[in-house]
Enzyme design. Structure first.
Site, short mmCIF file in Angstrom:
data_model
loop_
_atom_site.label_atom_id
_atom_site.label_comp_id
_atom_site.label_asym_id
_atom_site.label_seq_id
_atom_site.Cartn_x
_atom_site.Cartn_y
_atom_site.Cartn_z
N SER A 290 0.85 -1.18 0.00
CA SER A 290 0.00 0.00 0.00
C SER A 290 0.89 1.23 0.00
O SER A 290 1.86 1.32 0.75
CB SER A 290 -0.89 0.03 1.25
OG SER A 290 -1.54 1.29 1.32
N ASP A 299 -5.10 10.55 1.98
CA ASP A 299 -6.52 10.49 1.63
C ASP A 299 -7.10 11.80 2.14
O ASP A 299 -6.99 12.11 3.33
CB ASP A 299 -7.20 9.31 2.34
CG ASP A 299 -6.70 7.97 1.81
OD1 ASP A 299 -6.24 7.92 0.66
OD2 ASP A 299 -6.75 6.98 2.57
N GLU A 347 -9.92 6.03 -7.03
CA GLU A 347 -10.02 6.60 -5.69
C GLU A 347 -9.89 8.11 -5.79
O GLU A 347 -8.78 8.65 -5.88
CB GLU A 347 -8.93 6.03 -4.76
CG GLU A 347 -9.13 4.55 -4.45
CD GLU A 347 -8.23 4.03 -3.33
OE1 GLU A 347 -8.43 2.88 -2.93
OE2 GLU A 347 -7.34 4.77 -2.87
ZN ZN Z 1 -5.54 6.12 0.15
#
Ligand code: ZN
Length: 379
Positions: A290, A299, A347
């Site tokens: 990740s 994020d 995303e």
């Molecule tokens: Zn993320």
């Protein structure tokens, strides 16, 4: 339209039971086919992009993966219903499940059931299913076809450390494009399913805590200290949209613990080590796979949207970020349409620091993803 079906016309004189059996077998085939047709994203079951955020961030609303084992079992759908990427109507629709179809429920999250059919994790509303005493043979057959004989498993293997790896054949491998051990520029470090981050990397990097006014949803966010000033400059410039960091750095060591805990939990359900780790990896990212493990990803929330889902793309904050993020060295890391290259679903909230604004602009202005840019500019 005629309601009578051909087998009822009595043309087949050799015996109704044989005709019925033929029709029944035909129906089963149609059902099995329908599963494939209605779940287009499952065509490439195990190559299907997973979220990069399936890694249980320390505390992030909307991404909890608590399960209630008591609901687990087989259910039958009472109506046609959407299968979504997360437990809520705000999540992306992955496909449609017909009425009367059997599904295996693995757990519950609110009013949603987590299901697995043909290897993919998805969510359905608990309102449109009823418990079934047994799994109909059609679904069992379809599931087995998808999970035990699927050729997609062949591109995975277990390495010497016991970790599931994806065969990088045909993929851009960053280490291979920096010959003779040449150092990869830190801001261009590629982390994806085919380019794992080395264990210990993040511990050699100085992380800096994000000031709480820029992390109003989850405090205690950290990023690579070298990108801190550019991050804050971006958040300040976009402050009309109240943009902030919702989740960011997740330590490799923490990810490692979560991952192997998940593997242990699934062990009695899956005996094949590749299948087992694939399933575990759909819920908790493998450590080092990740981008959040590197401290280079954030994020973001903004415009009051803290859902970390595709609805963020409809906010003014997102529009502002898409227009200005490159000026600060950031890119949208997992764009729509690049899923096959990044290995991650779209995303809208996940941004990545690449350092030089010229590099960020080359990526954003040309509709590239990081993998494509690196491949085009390979050393
Ligand atoms: Zn993320």
């Amino acid at each position: 339209m005629g309601k009578k079906r051909k087998y009822k016309t009595g043309k087949k004189r050799s015996g109704g039971s044989v005709a019925m059996a033929v029709v029944l077998i035909g129906s089963l085939a149609v059902l099995a086919l329908a599963v494939g047709l209605l779940w287009p994203q499952l065509g490439d079951i195990l190559g299907a992009p997973q979220p990069d955020d399936s890694s249980a961030p320390q505390s992030s609303p909307g991404t909890t993966t608590t399960t209630t084992p008591s609901v687990a079992g087989y259910y039958v759908t009472t109506d046609a219903l959407n299968m979504r990427s997360g437990p809520g109507t705000e999540y992306e629709v992955l496909g449609v499940l017909e009425a009367g179809k059997a599904v295996e429920v693995l757990g519950a999250e609110g009013g949603w059931y987590r299901i697995s059919l043909m290897g993919q994790t998805a969510y359905i509303s608990a309102e449109y299913v009823v418990p079934s005493t047994a799994a109909p043979s059609t679904t069992t057959t379809a599931t087995q076809a998808g999970t035990t004989t699927s050729p997609q498993y062949s591109d995975r293997y277990i390495d010497g450390d016991g970790m599931l790896q994806f065969d990088p054949a045909g993929r851009y491998v960053q280490a291979a494009s920096y010959p003779d051990g040449a150092e990869i520029p830190w801001a261009l470090l590629l982390v994806n399913d085919w380019n794992p981050m080395k264990e210990g990397y993040d511990e050699s990097v100085t992380m800096k805590s994000v000031e709480s006014k820029y992390a109003q949803v989850n405090s205690g966010q950290k990023v690579d200290a070298r990108m801190y000033d550019d991050l804050i400059a971006m958040l300040e410039a976009g402050k009309a949209h109240n943009i902030g960091v919702q989740s960011s750095y997740r330590a490799y060591s923490h990810q490692k613990r979560l991952y192997w805990k998940k593997v242990e939990a699934l062990k009695r359900r899956y005996s094949d080590p590749i299948v087992l780790q694939t399933k575990a990896g759909e819920e908790v990212k493998r450590p080092g796979f990740s981008e959040h493990n590197s401290g280079l990803a954030v994020d973001l929330y903004g415009s009051g949207n803290t859902l970390l889902n595709e609805s963020f793309a409809n906010t003014a904050a997102y529009a502002w970020l898409i227009e200005h993020c490159a000026d600060y060295g950031f890119i949208l890391r997992f764009p729509k349409g690049k899923e096959a290259v990044t290995g991650v679903v779209y995303e809208a909230w996940h941004f990545r620091y690449v350092g030089d604004p010229a590099v960020a602009h080359a990526i954003m202005d040309n509709g590239l993803c990081l993998e494509e840019y690196l491949e085009q500019n390979r050393k």
